[in-house]
Design a protein around this motif. Sequence first.
Motif, PDB file in Angstrom:
ATOM      1  N   ASN A 153       1.406 -99.400 -29.325  1.00 18.10           N
ATOM      2  CA  ASN A 153       0.977-100.785 -29.115  1.00 18.10           C
ATOM      3  C   ASN A 153      -0.007-101.227 -30.188  1.00 18.10           C
ATOM      4  N   GLU A 154      -0.921-100.339 -30.560  1.00 15.43           N
ATOM      5  CA  GLU A 154      -1.900-100.685 -31.601  1.00 15.43           C
ATOM      6  C   GLU A 154      -1.199-100.958 -32.930  1.00 15.43           C
ATOM      7  N   ILE A 155      -0.251-100.094 -33.290  1.00 17.87           N
ATOM      8  CA  ILE A 155       0.468-100.275 -34.557  1.00 17.87           C
ATOM      9  C   ILE A 155       1.284-101.558 -34.533  1.00 17.87           C
ATOM     10  N   GLU A 156       1.983-101.808 -33.412  1.00 14.99           N
ATOM     11  CA  GLU A 156       2.820-103.008 -33.331  1.00 14.99           C
ATOM     12  C   GLU A 156       1.988-104.272 -33.369  1.00 14.99           C
ATOM     13  N   ASP A 157       0.808-104.264 -32.730  1.00 18.53           N
ATOM     14  CA  ASP A 157      -0.085-105.429 -32.800  1.00 18.53           C
ATOM     15  C   ASP A 157      -0.554-105.656 -34.231  1.00 18.53           C
ATOM     16  N   ALA A 158      -0.822-104.566 -34.942  1.00 21.20           N
ATOM     17  CA  ALA A 158      -1.278-104.685 -36.328  1.00 21.20           C
ATOM     18  C   ALA A 158      -0.166-105.159 -37.258  1.00 21.20           C
ATOM     19  N   TYR A 161      -0.317-109.581 -35.783  1.00 24.27           N
ATOM     20  CA  TYR A 161      -1.381-110.575 -35.646  1.00 24.27           C
ATOM     21  C   TYR A 161      -2.335-110.740 -36.832  1.00 24.27           C
ATOM     22  N   PRO A 162      -2.689-109.700 -37.561  1.00 21.03           N
ATOM     23  CA  PRO A 162      -3.624-109.897 -38.677  1.00 21.03           C
ATOM     24  C   PRO A 162      -3.011-110.730 -39.799  1.00 21.03           C
ATOM     25  N   PRO A 163      -3.833-111.153 -40.782  1.00 23.97           N
ATOM     26  CA  PRO A 163      -3.294-111.887 -41.938  1.00 23.97           C
ATOM     27  C   PRO A 163      -2.213-111.088 -42.664  1.00 23.97           C
ATOM     28  N   ARG A 167      -1.246-107.012 -42.807  1.00 28.02           N
ATOM     29  CA  ARG A 167      -0.037-106.504 -42.144  1.00 28.02           C
ATOM     30  C   ARG A 167       0.837-105.730 -43.129  1.00 28.02           C
ATOM     31  N   GLN A 168       0.883-106.180 -44.378  1.00 28.45           N
ATOM     32  CA  GLN A 168       1.731-105.527 -45.379  1.00 28.45           C
ATOM     33  C   GLN A 168       1.296-104.081 -45.607  1.00 28.45           C
ATOM     34  N   HIS A 169      -0.012-103.845 -45.622  1.00 22.82           N
ATOM     35  CA  HIS A 169      -0.505-102.474 -45.798  1.00 22.82           C
ATOM     36  C   HIS A 169      -0.100-101.595 -44.618  1.00 22.82           C
ATOM     37  N   ILE A 170      -0.199-102.132 -43.391  1.00 18.01           N
ATOM     38  CA  ILE A 170       0.193-101.372 -42.204  1.00 18.01           C
ATOM     39  C   ILE A 170       1.693-101.078 -42.249  1.00 18.01           C
ATOM     40  N   GLU A 171       2.472-102.070 -42.630  1.00 20.75           N
ATOM     41  CA  GLU A 171       3.922-101.894 -42.727  1.00 20.75           C
ATOM     42  C   GLU A 171       4.269-100.829 -43.769  1.00 20.75           C
ATOM     43  N   ASN A 172       3.570-100.856 -44.908  1.00 19.45           N
ATOM     44  CA  ASN A 172       3.808 -99.857 -45.953  1.00 19.45           C
ATOM     45  C   ASN A 172       3.436 -98.459 -45.469  1.00 19.45           C
ATOM     46  N   VAL A 274      -8.247-102.622 -37.334  1.00 11.19           N
ATOM     47  CA  VAL A 274      -7.772-103.914 -37.845  1.00 11.19           C
ATOM     48  C   VAL A 274      -7.599-104.901 -36.690  1.00 11.19           C
ATOM     49  N   ASN A 275      -7.018-104.455 -35.575  1.00 13.72           N
ATOM     50  CA  ASN A 275      -6.843-105.329 -34.409  1.00 13.72           C
ATOM     51  C   ASN A 275      -8.192-105.760 -33.852  1.00 13.72           C
ATOM     52  N   TYR A 276      -9.120-104.827 -33.815  1.00 12.51           N
ATOM     53  CA  TYR A 276     -10.485-105.117 -33.328  1.00 12.51           C
ATOM     54  C   TYR A 276     -11.147-106.189 -34.194  1.00 12.51           C
ATOM     55  N   LEU A 277     -11.073-106.011 -35.519  1.00 10.66           N
ATOM     56  CA  LEU A 277     -11.688-106.971 -36.432  1.00 10.66           C
ATOM     57  C   LEU A 277     -10.970-108.321 -36.415  1.00 10.66           C
ATOM     58  N   THR A 278      -9.659-108.295 -36.260  1.00 14.43           N
ATOM     59  CA  THR A 278      -8.885-109.545 -36.176  1.00 14.43           C
ATOM     60  C   THR A 278      -9.348-110.365 -34.971  1.00 14.43           C
ATOM     61  N   SER A 279      -9.523-109.694 -33.856  1.00 15.51           N
ATOM     62  CA  SER A 279      -9.965-110.367 -32.624  1.00 15.51           C
ATOM     63  C   SER A 279     -11.389-110.894 -32.774  1.00 15.51           C
ATOM     64  N   LYS A 280     -12.273-110.100 -33.409  1.00 15.06           N
ATOM     65  CA  LYS A 280     -13.685-110.475 -33.517  1.00 15.06           C
ATOM     66  C   LYS A 280     -13.916-111.608 -34.528  1.00 15.06           C
ATOM     67  N   SER A 281     -12.974-111.781 -35.472  1.00 12.92           N
ATOM     68  CA  SER A 281     -13.214-112.708 -36.584  1.00 12.92           C
ATOM     69  C   SER A 281     -12.289-113.920 -36.550  1.00 12.92           C
TER      70      SER A 281
END
Length: 285
Positions: A153-158, A161-163, A167-172, A274-281
């Motif tokens: 779930n964490e990976i799929e959210d990343a 939702y982030p910019p 997301r491209q780095h996570i996908e890579n 990344v998900n944590y920071l996306t939510s906080k910012s």
Amino acid sequence: MMKLFSERMGLKRGRTQFQVDEVDYKLRSRLWNKFISIYWSELLRDYRTFREFAEKLWDNYFKRPIDTIPEDPHKCREEIRKYFFNCKWFEVYDLLEFIVENSPVIFLVNSPNMPSLVDVFKSECNKILEEELSAYKFVGNRITKITTKEEINEIEDALMYPPKNVRQHIENALKLLSDRKNPDYRNSIKESISAVEAICRLIAKSEKATLGQALDIIKNRGDIEIHPSLVETFKKLYGYTSSANGIRHALTEEKVKVGFEEAKFMLVVCSAFVNYLTSKSKNII
């Protein structure tokens, strides 16, 4: 899936080991059945859609001339079936990934909430992969070694939702980790920590800052509150990937051994942060 009488009574044993370097006949058959019943049946509703998919498959996957595609969809299906049941185990997953990546945009209008064809197909494949004890499942559009539902779930959210550049780095990272023929764990870790660095740069509004510098800017500015222990943890993780014997520099004889476990750990942890920071910012980036 409910166990049959013979399995419940101990007269017939089900599979007890994960399929790591294999795809047995039962698993192939059940994945093929889902391809036929869910995916192929929808493609055949429109000949042009079927033809476009077949041309992509022949050109980009099979690497065959497209004028060898049978005009009759049933004969075309037989060609795909012949490949599916005779290819190597990892090529089964290669083909499934290709199908998902090149799926036409089709929504199943007779299903609740109009899910897309590819989402339903991935979901049904994952059920079968789990039931047949495959060591792999779809995470996003990539088939990767299984992990816990919470980590997935964490990976799929990343991935959602982030910019975009984050997301491209996570996908890579996921792509490098899940390459079954030639996984690149070292560069997967690099991409994971780069995702954290990318989002921290956006929050800090500093394109050239290192991760440590960006975290310090965020902490000192006080726009969002991050626990000091988290800041120090990711500074140390960044140091691990940047040290002379670590990940980001050229290979030396004294390199720290990096494997699937380290790469998976970094992908999950960095995705969660990344998900944590996306939510906080939300009001900053």
